[in-house]
Design an enzyme around this catalytic site. Structure first.
Site, PDB file in Angstrom:
ATOM      1  N   HIS A 488       1.488  37.744   2.500  1.00 20.53           N
ATOM      2  CA  HIS A 488       1.700  37.008   3.749  1.00 20.53           C
ATOM      3  C   HIS A 488       3.196  36.788   4.003  1.00 20.53           C
ATOM      4  CE1 HIS A 488       0.666  33.672   6.672  1.00 20.53           C
ATOM      5  NE2 HIS A 488       1.918  33.376   6.381  1.00 20.53           N
ATOM      6  N   GLU A 489       3.859  36.216   3.015  1.00 21.53           N
ATOM      7  CA  GLU A 489       5.279  35.899   3.206  1.00 21.53           C
ATOM      8  C   GLU A 489       6.109  37.161   3.383  1.00 21.53           C
ATOM      9  OE1 GLU A 489       6.133  33.048   4.024  1.00 21.53           O
ATOM     10  OE2 GLU A 489       4.258  32.083   3.441  1.00 21.53           O
ATOM     11  N   HIS A 492       6.226  38.160   6.960  1.00 20.27           N
ATOM     12  CA  HIS A 492       7.320  37.479   7.692  1.00 20.27           C
ATOM     13  C   HIS A 492       8.647  38.174   7.383  1.00 20.27           C
ATOM     14  CE1 HIS A 492       5.019  34.148   9.225  1.00 20.27           C
ATOM     15  NE2 HIS A 492       4.700  33.664   8.044  1.00 20.27           N
ATOM     16  N   HIS A 495       9.137  41.213   9.390  1.00 18.78           N
ATOM     17  CA  HIS A 495       9.473  40.828  10.767  1.00 18.78           C
ATOM     18  C   HIS A 495      10.981  40.561  10.882  1.00 18.78           C
ATOM     19  CE1 HIS A 495       7.733  38.312  14.384  1.00 18.78           C
ATOM     20  NE2 HIS A 495       8.332  39.410  14.780  1.00 18.78           N
TER      21      HIS A 495
HETATM   22 ZN   LIG Z   1       3.219  32.219   7.575  1.00 15.86          ZN
END
Ligand SMILES: [Zn+2]
Length: 695
Positions: A488-489, A492, A495
């Site tokens: 998940h991290e 980011h 991104h």
């Molecule tokens: Zn998040």
């Protein structure tokens, strides 16, 4: 004349002395221009902040008082590139106050908070500056701007209006006070949560009380005891890697109750770290601010700038899922109670029993034991798997480097390069809990991407976690949940790392909160996909890949306990909305308010809201106010987006490239729904979410 020259020289000498040896005042003389953590010490921050604010003020004044007519370049772009020194020191300081802080850092943060809030207000409430922005905004159709520039102009204009630029002087004065007070309160709030988390220890000196706990958990507790000068005993803390296995496996029911209560009473112990008064003050300040700016509630004010647009849309969205989630949770209660009864338990399921019996039920139903998985999830191999996925999708490579300074020995650094070998940025990982770190997991930047003077400045991104530490001879073995969090991290991080934007304010993760979780949540899909597990999940001792039978069990168990997980998360999303959809300033009784809200929802007593008001950092510290729903909102996006990979292939290059070019590289340079449509060709279908959660 002479006198004034002399004074000038003295001033310069003072500031020169302060600047000497202060790394923030020099170009970073390190590989990749990475932050020289080894040269930064505590006394460097304050002078850099003070000088950073001074310089920024001068730059802003020059823009505001420019005699030339306002243009996009001399006003909007100039503002976006201003404040370089301030930005530079802030990116180090505020990241470290979360990931590696101490009392001195916290004291500086306290001292800085009102200064920065005033500095910000001086800019946002600068009348001549606003005039220039406003005239550009009104004339925007004739300025020949590209989409990104239009977005930037609009962003600045709205930011100024939303910060009170159009208010009268006395209102602006009050707004300044509110901002200053709120900044201090949020800081105090998170400080209290950190202290309350660290201060608690469950000390066990009777071996029998360890019954049920896996050996690795017992070993880690013994080590924690040594660290706490309690050799020979076992220490459990409120940090996830310690508390959660205890709740999952400890046979001793009283002790489970004890540690869970300690966890959910944080900030509500009527001691010096109590957060109730802060919550009360903060919500009232937020009501006042929103109404001053022309909104009924703070939620209205916040949501205007998101995909959801307004509180009604958020509530409708939540209401569409809640009854089904609650029903599912009630079904789960029955199953867990049956299990208790079948063991002749003779008690009613309570909140502190949930993890324990859910774990037993998981074993019974799917023959899946979380502990059985962990040996296949050694941190290093999971991270390698993650990097391989990123490589297969986007062609990027992450190579470990050790010529870049770090702020703690747990931190590792990687250089990120693109398929053609060009440099994309740096990636830092910092995965283990310690007292100097706040709980949870997050992504941030030490340097942000933008194009300045024609040069594409590449970002330095970091991921922080609180994952299971190595202990004794055992390396860090992650739980399934931790594996998903790491993916998940890193979403980011992608991104941020792949960003190809021109302006700082629109780069990477500078998007609305209900869009920002799309790149992160979509990565979780790869983490537990059978094909991906087969590739990276290898036994840390034997190197054997995870057996098919185990992979199958993970898939079958994927929707297990989703009633609990969804209900726990959604009740927090509702609580957030209740606190921020208030239109009245009142002496709220925080506990009573919370109880009333949760009763109104019909939350069952066997489930505690995921974050109670007194330790809900997301909404009282981290800008997720009226925004906790975003996680579920983004899940609609990510479930739908991942469907494209399901349809076209897990690593389909066309789909991955479309995702990279339309979402990951674009930051906030266009409306999120436009970006999504460009990637997917259609708006997301909410059904995918319910199906995935098996609700
Ligand atoms: Zn998040």
């Amino acid at each position: 004349m002479k006198k004034s020259i002399l004074i000038l020289c003295t001033l310069m000498m003072i500031s020169c002395a302060q600047k000497q040896g202060n790394p923030f005042f020099e170009d970073y003389d390190t590989p990749y221009g990475a932050v020289p953590f080894d040269k930064i010490s505590i006394e460097h921050y304050m002078p850099a902040f003070v000088e950073g604010m001074n310089q920024h003020k001068l730059e802003i004044d020059a823009i505001a008082l420019n005699e030339e007519a306002p243009t996009f370049e001399n006003t909007i772009a100039a503002m976006d590139y201003s404040g370089e020194l301030l930005n530079k020191v802030s990116l180090v300081f505020f990241n470290l106050t979360s990931s590696h802080t101490n009392d001195e850092m916290q004291a500086i943060a306290q001292e800085l908070s009102p200064l920065l809030s005033e500095h910000e207000d001086n800019i946002r409430l600068n009348a001549s500056l606003f005039k220039r922005i406003e005239s550009l905004y009104k004339d925007r159709a004739n300025l020949d701007l590209n989409t990104e520039q239009q977005r930037l102009l609009e962003k600045y204009y709205k930011n100024f209006v939303r910060s009170g630029a159009a208010l009268n002087e006395s209102q602006q004065e009050r707004l300044r006070q509110i901002n200053k007070e709120a900044a201090l309160l949020t800081l105090q709030y998170s400080d209290n949560v950190l202290k309350e988390t660290n201060v608690y220890r469950l000390v066990i000196d009777n071996k029998e009380d360890l019954s049920g706990l896996p050996q690795a958990v017992v070993d880690a507790a013994a080590e924690a005891a040594v660290d706490a000068d309690l050799s020979g005993k076992w220490v459990f803390t409120l940090h996830n890697p310690s508390r959660l296995p205890f709740l999952q496996y400890a046979d001793n029911r009283q002790l489970r109750e004890k540690i869970l209560k300690a966890y959910y009473m944080r900030g509500d112990n009527n001691n010096e770290y109590d957060n109730k008064d802060i919550v009360r003050k903060l919500v009232n300040l937020r009501v006042e601010k929103a109404q001053m700016l022309g909104y009924n509630t703070f939620a209205e004010y916040v949501l205007e700038e998101t995909m959801a647009k307004n509180p009604k849309n958020v509530n409708d969205f939540l209401d569409g899922i809640w009854p089904k989630a609650l029903q599912q949770a009630q079904k789960e209660v029955k199953e867990l109670q049956q299990l208790i009864d079948s063991e002749d338990g003779k008690f009613k399921l309570e909140a502190w029993d949930w993890w324990y019996y859910a774990e037993k039920l998981r074993k019974e139903k799917f023959q899946l034991d979380e502990e059985e998985l962990k040996p296949y999830f050694e941190m290093q191999s999971v991270r390698e798997g993650l990097f391989t996925v990123a490589n297969k999708l986007f062609g990027i490579t992450l190579k470990p480097i050790n010529n870049v300074p770090v702020y703690h020995p747990d931190v590792e650094v990687f250089e990120v390069t693109d398929a053609d070998g060009s440099h994309l940025g740096l990636f830092y990982s910092d995965y283990f809990p310690r007292e100097s770190k706040r709980g949870g997991a997050w992504m941030s930047n030490f340097r942000e991407q933008c194009v300045k003077d024609g040069q594409n400045i590449r970002p330095h991104i970091y991921n922080v976690g609180n994952f299971t530490k190595p202990s004794g001879d055992t390396p860090s073995l992650l739980s399934l949940d931790e594996v998903e969090t790491m993916f998940h991290e890193f979403g980011h991080a992608l991104h941020g790392m792949l960003s190809q934007c021109s302006y700082l304010s629109l780069n990477g993760t500078n998007v609305s909160r209900d869009f920002v979780e799309l790149p992160s949540q979509i990565m979780e899909n790869w983490s537990i996909h059978p094909e991906v597990l087969k590739m990276y999940a290898r036994h840390y001792k034997t190197g054997e890949p995870m057996p098919d039978a185990l992979i199958e069990k993970i898939q079958r168990a994927a929707t297990f306990n989703q009633g609990f997980i969804t209900t726990e998360l959604m009740s927090a999303a509702y609580l957030d909305m209740y606190w921020h959809d208030l239109s009245e300033q009142k002496e709220y009784d925080v506990n009573q308010f919370e109880t009333d809200c949760l009763n109104r929802l019909g939350l069952i007593p066997e489930i505690v809201v995921r974050y109670r008001s007194t330790y809900f950092n997301h909404i009282f510290n981290n800008n997720y106010h009226a925004g906790y729903y975003s996680y579920l909102w983004a899940e609609v996006l990510d479930a739908d987006a991942f469907q494209a990979f399901v349809e076209n292939g897990l690593y389909d290059q066309k789909t991955a490239t479309a995702f990279r070019q339309n979402i990951l590289e674009r930051g906030g340079t266009d409306d999120p729904m436009n970006l999504y449509l460009k990637f997917r060709g259609a708006e997301p279908d909410p059904k995918a979410l319910l199906e995935r959660r098996g609700i």
